[in-house]
Design an enzyme around this catalytic site. Structure first.
Site, PDB file in Angstrom:
ATOM      1  N   HIS A  73       0.853  -1.169   0.032  1.00  0.00           N
ATOM      2  CA  HIS A  73      -0.004   0.069   0.024  1.00  0.00           C
ATOM      3  C   HIS A  73       1.097   1.472  -0.074  1.00  0.00           C
ATOM      4  CE1 HIS A  73      -3.862  -1.790   1.657  1.00  0.00           C
ATOM      5  NE2 HIS A  73      -3.491  -2.399   0.571  1.00  0.00           N
ATOM      6  N   TYR A 198      -9.718   5.489   7.075  1.00  0.00           N
ATOM      7  CA  TYR A 198      -9.656   5.786   8.589  1.00  0.00           C
ATOM      8  C   TYR A 198     -10.656   7.018   8.619  1.00  0.00           C
ATOM      9  CZ  TYR A 198      -5.178   3.491   9.674  1.00  0.00           C
ATOM     10  OH  TYR A 198      -4.254   2.733   9.860  1.00  0.00           O
ATOM     11  N   PRO A 290      -4.667   0.540  18.942  1.00  0.00           N
ATOM     12  CA  PRO A 290      -4.290   0.063  17.632  1.00  0.00           C
ATOM     13  C   PRO A 290      -4.343   1.254  16.362  1.00  0.00           C
ATOM     14  CG  PRO A 290      -6.598  -0.519  18.155  1.00  0.00           C
ATOM     15  CD  PRO A 290      -5.884   0.093  19.320  1.00  0.00           C
ATOM     16  N   LYS A 294       0.719   0.400  15.110  1.00  0.00           N
ATOM     17  CA  LYS A 294       2.065   0.376  15.768  1.00  0.00           C
ATOM     18  C   LYS A 294       2.504  -0.799  16.591  1.00  0.00           C
ATOM     19  CE  LYS A 294       3.440   3.983  13.386  1.00  0.00           C
ATOM     20  NZ  LYS A 294       3.867   3.352  12.250  1.00  0.00           N
ATOM     21  N   TYR A 381       3.793   6.856  10.026  1.00  0.00           N
ATOM     22  CA  TYR A 381       2.956   5.909   9.670  1.00  0.00           C
ATOM     23  C   TYR A 381       3.654   4.890   8.895  1.00  0.00           C
ATOM     24  CZ  TYR A 381      -1.440   3.325   7.818  1.00  0.00           C
ATOM     25  OH  TYR A 381      -2.163   2.532   7.835  1.00  0.00           O
TER      26      TYR A 381
HETATM   27  P1  FAD Z   1       1.860 -11.321  22.022  1.00  0.00           P
HETATM   28  O1  FAD Z   1       1.313 -11.389  20.546  1.00  0.00           O
HETATM   29  O2  FAD Z   1       0.809 -10.979  23.119  1.00  0.00           O
HETATM   30  O3  FAD Z   1       2.229 -12.737  22.422  1.00  0.00           O
HETATM   31  C1  FAD Z   1       2.769 -13.136  23.755  1.00  0.00           C
HETATM   32  C2  FAD Z   1       2.852 -14.421  23.755  1.00  0.00           C
HETATM   33  O4  FAD Z   1       3.332 -14.981  25.442  1.00  0.00           O
HETATM   34  C3  FAD Z   1       1.302 -15.198  23.545  1.00  0.00           C
HETATM   35  O5  FAD Z   1       1.548 -16.390  22.862  1.00  0.00           O
HETATM   36  C4  FAD Z   1       1.030 -15.334  25.084  1.00  0.00           C
HETATM   37  O6  FAD Z   1       0.095 -16.701  25.143  1.00  0.00           O
HETATM   38  C5  FAD Z   1       2.299 -15.829  25.601  1.00  0.00           C
HETATM   39  N1  FAD Z   1       2.264 -16.100  27.148  1.00  0.00           N
HETATM   40  C6  FAD Z   1       1.544 -15.067  27.919  1.00  0.00           C
HETATM   41  N2  FAD Z   1       1.918 -15.266  29.218  1.00  0.00           N
HETATM   42  C7  FAD Z   1       2.663 -16.313  29.303  1.00  0.00           C
HETATM   43  C8  FAD Z   1       3.268 -17.065  30.322  1.00  0.00           C
HETATM   44  N3  FAD Z   1       3.116 -17.032  31.502  1.00  0.00           N
HETATM   45  N4  FAD Z   1       4.275 -18.195  30.103  1.00  0.00           N
HETATM   46  C9  FAD Z   1       4.246 -18.469  28.778  1.00  0.00           C
HETATM   47  N5  FAD Z   1       3.823 -17.703  27.652  1.00  0.00           N
HETATM   48  C10 FAD Z   1       3.061 -16.884  28.039  1.00  0.00           C
HETATM   49  N6  FAD Z   1      -0.173  -4.119  15.628  1.00  0.00           N
HETATM   50  C11 FAD Z   1       0.131  -3.723  14.536  1.00  0.00           C
HETATM   51  O7  FAD Z   1       1.511  -3.441  14.445  1.00  0.00           O
HETATM   52  N7  FAD Z   1      -0.567  -3.491  13.332  1.00  0.00           N
HETATM   53  C12 FAD Z   1      -1.933  -3.877  13.517  1.00  0.00           C
HETATM   54  O8  FAD Z   1      -2.547  -3.718  12.488  1.00  0.00           O
HETATM   55  C13 FAD Z   1      -2.537  -4.238  14.632  1.00  0.00           C
HETATM   56  N8  FAD Z   1      -3.551  -4.328  14.855  1.00  0.00           N
HETATM   57  C14 FAD Z   1      -4.255  -5.060  16.118  1.00  0.00           C
HETATM   58  C15 FAD Z   1      -5.374  -5.095  16.122  1.00  0.00           C
HETATM   59  C16 FAD Z   1      -6.123  -5.851  17.262  1.00  0.00           C
HETATM   60  C17 FAD Z   1      -7.701  -5.865  17.382  1.00  0.00           C
HETATM   61  C18 FAD Z   1      -5.316  -6.050  18.445  1.00  0.00           C
HETATM   62  C19 FAD Z   1      -5.703  -6.450  19.593  1.00  0.00           C
HETATM   63  C20 FAD Z   1      -3.563  -5.853  18.196  1.00  0.00           C
HETATM   64  C21 FAD Z   1      -3.130  -5.361  16.850  1.00  0.00           C
HETATM   65  N9  FAD Z   1      -1.845  -4.957  16.909  1.00  0.00           N
HETATM   66  C22 FAD Z   1      -1.392  -4.580  15.920  1.00  0.00           C
HETATM   67  C23 FAD Z   1      -1.155  -5.258  17.982  1.00  0.00           C
HETATM   68  C24 FAD Z   1      -0.202  -6.618  18.115  1.00  0.00           C
HETATM   69  O9  FAD Z   1      -1.144  -7.468  17.784  1.00  0.00           O
HETATM   70  C25 FAD Z   1       0.756  -6.746  19.125  1.00  0.00           C
HETATM   71  O10 FAD Z   1       1.459  -5.678  19.244  1.00  0.00           O
HETATM   72  C26 FAD Z   1       1.716  -8.031  19.022  1.00  0.00           C
HETATM   73  O11 FAD Z   1       1.061  -9.223  18.928  1.00  0.00           O
HETATM   74  C27 FAD Z   1       2.797  -8.056  20.106  1.00  0.00           C
HETATM   75  O12 FAD Z   1       3.466  -9.445  20.085  1.00  0.00           O
HETATM   76  P2  FAD Z   1       4.305 -10.081  21.147  1.00  0.00           P
HETATM   77  O13 FAD Z   1       4.774 -11.244  20.785  1.00  0.00           O
HETATM   78  O14 FAD Z   1       5.156  -8.782  21.871  1.00  0.00           O
HETATM   79  O15 FAD Z   1       3.040 -10.282  22.195  1.00  0.00           O
HETATM   80  C1  DHB Z   2      -5.379  -2.806  11.183  1.00  0.00           C
HETATM   81  C2  DHB Z   2      -5.464  -2.417  12.233  1.00  0.00           C
HETATM   82  C3  DHB Z   2      -5.118  -1.153  12.514  1.00  0.00           C
HETATM   83  O1  DHB Z   2      -5.067  -0.574  13.820  1.00  0.00           O
HETATM   84  C4  DHB Z   2      -4.749  -0.048  11.746  1.00  0.00           C
HETATM   85  O2  DHB Z   2      -4.473   1.087  11.917  1.00  0.00           O
HETATM   86  C5  DHB Z   2      -4.592  -0.489  10.392  1.00  0.00           C
HETATM   87  C6  DHB Z   2      -5.022  -1.991  10.097  1.00  0.00           C
HETATM   88  C7  DHB Z   2      -5.926  -4.151  10.721  1.00  0.00           C
HETATM   89  O3  DHB Z   2      -6.163  -4.778  11.718  1.00  0.00           O
HETATM   90  O4  DHB Z   2      -6.045  -4.475   9.800  1.00  0.00           O
END
Ligand code: FAD
Ligand code: DHB
Length: 398
Positions: A73, A198, A290, A294, A381
């Site tokens: 994009h 958005y 979200p 980021k 962004y």
């Molecule tokens: P997590 O993905 O939370 O992984 C942590 C892992 O640790 C999990 O698998 C969990 O089960 C495990 N864990 C927890 N506790 C324990 C324990 N005690 N022992 C062993 N394992 C454990 N980010 C973006 O950059 N772009 C987007 O478009 C975006 N959209 C999003 C939309 C939604 C609806 C949501 C909820 C989030 C979004 N995010 C987005 C954020 C993104 O998903 C997270 O920032 C990302 O998953 C972080 O990764 P992580 O590996 O740090 O943590």
């Molecule tokens: C998505 C989520 C976001 O927060 C965003 O800014 C852009 C895309 C997504 O889940 O596709």
């Protein structure tokens, strides 16, 4: 007792990426994940990747499918006051973003990481991370296990055990809770537009995103108290259409939802991100609302700083980069926290007060008329440079 060089807690994107990148540097790790692989891979989350995140996934050896299936994009649209303004990412910031779902990244990383992950590790407990010989214990299939290591990486998300293991007087927690949530719907219908939209609307925020050319991801701002059951598919589609400019709303293709969930919005930063031989990474240390996508990208940026520091330690027995980890990561974290807070504040309905909405519209109109203001948005962004803080000489040990 088993041993490894780095124990990684959590097999989300940050934990798996870190393990793969360390392996490529000849550093051994074991990843302990509380849930099953199937559970972790079913979570619907992020969808938008900065180029820096794409590069890191390729470096980790898990980028092949993403490069084939991801959608490039070059811009996105802001909808307000019945009209649209396009932010030309390529023209203003010289970069694009890539649409590729976190569920797919999780599968690709899981395949590449293979046997190094212990899925279903219960009661993970961190020991002695202030000493030179930390240990991690856990339970699996009824048996107790213990692993000795040099370092622990806490990649276990916001609700994980790693941050919770740090004594409260050694960590500062900064938090802002927003007074609304996002209701997200996934549906196998063609996306409304080639690019993301958005929308700021008097009824509340809406986002039109996608996972592929035939799968759409849509969000509407909703009250925090709402339950998924309050939102039939019909109610969701009609609310989404009501928040979009008329010509776009008339083109919306609707269909049955295949996933529907409500996420609260919060900004959260824990400082510092290092405690002796324990390093916090990704959502374990920080959460952004979200808006602007980021979260996953920041997690990847932390991984990049940490894997390079650990590789340097094992290559040259130098702790210099490890000592800089917290300050380098936090410098980028705070900038992304600011951008996500600003974008959330600009686009959401906080009250019924017309004055607040008028100010948002004035700012959006200013943005639309100013190349300088649009460039600020585009630069943030697509993702800020990795070492901007360093170049400006602002890095201090934390
Ligand atoms: P997590 O993905 O939370 O992984 C942590 C892992 O640790 C999990 O698998 C969990 O089960 C495990 N864990 C927890 N506790 C324990 C324990 N005690 N022992 C062993 N394992 C454990 N980010 C973006 O950059 N772009 C987007 O478009 C975006 N959209 C999003 C939309 C939604 C609806 C949501 C909820 C989030 C979004 N995010 C987005 C954020 C993104 O998903 C997270 O920032 C990302 O998953 C972080 O990764 P992580 O590996 O740090 O943590
Ligand atoms: C998505 C989520 C976001 O927060 C965003 O800014 C852009 C895309 C997504 O889940 O596709």
């Amino acid at each position: 007792m088993a041993g490894t060089q780095v124990v990684i807690v959590g097999a989300g994107p940050s934990g798996l990426m870190l393990s793969l990148l360390l392996q490529r540097q000849g550093v051994d790790s074991v990843v302990l994940e509380r849930h099953t692989r199937e559970y972790v891979e079913a979570r619907i989350r992020a969808g938008l990747l900065e180029c820096g995140t794409v590069d890191l996934l390729n470096e980790a050896g898990a980028g092949e499918r993403m490069m084939g299936e991801g959608l490039v994009h070059d811009g996105f649209e802001l909808a307000f006051d019945g009209g649209l303004h396009r932010i030309d990412l390529q023209g203003l910031a010289g970069q694009h973003v890539l649409i590729y779902g976190q569920t797919e990244i999780q599968k690709d990383l899981g395949d590449a990481a293979g046997e190094r992950v212990v899925w279903g590790a219960a009661d993970v407990t961190l020991h002695d991370f202030d000493s030179s010989r930390p240990r991690v214990t856990y339970r699996k299939d009824g048996a107790q296990h213990e692993i000795e290591c040099d370092f622990i990486a806490g990649c276990d998300g916001y609700h994980g055990v790693s941050r919770a293991s740090v004594p409260r007087d050694r960590i500062a927690l900064h938090e802002r809770i927003y007074p609304f949530g996002w209701l997200g719907v996934l549906a196998d219908v063609p996306p409304l537009s080639d690019e993301l939209i958005y929308a700021n609307h008097a009824r509340g925020f809406a986002l039109c995103s996608m996972r592929s050319t035939h799968r759409s991801r849509y969000y509407v701002q909703c009250p925090l108290e709402d339950k998924v059951e309050d939102w039939s598919d019909e109610r969701f589609w009609s609310e989404l259409a009501a928040r979009l400019p008329g010509d776009r709303a008339s083109r919306l293709v609707t269909g049955p939802s295949i996933e529907k969930s409500i996420a609260p919005l919060r900004s959260f930063v824990a400082e510092p991100m290092r405690f002796g031989r324990l390093f916090l990474v990704g959502d374990a240390a920080h959460i952004v609302p979200p808006t602007g996508a980021k979260g996953l990208n920041l997690a990847a940026a932390d991984v990049r700083v940490l894997y390079q520091a650990l590789a340097e330690y094992y290559r040259a027995r130098s702790e210099a980069l490890l000592d800089e980890y917290s300050a380098r990561a936090l410098s980028r974290v705070w900038k992304a926290t600011r951008f996500s807070w600003w974008f959330t504040t600009l686009m959401h309905k906080f009250s019924d007060e017309p004055f607040a909405h008028k100010l948002q519209l004035a700012e959006l109109q200013y943005l639309a008329g100013s190349t300088a203001a649009s460039t600020v948005v585009a630069e943030n962004y697509v993702g800020l440079p990795f070492d901007a803080g360093r170049a400006a000489g602002t890095i201090r040990a934390a």
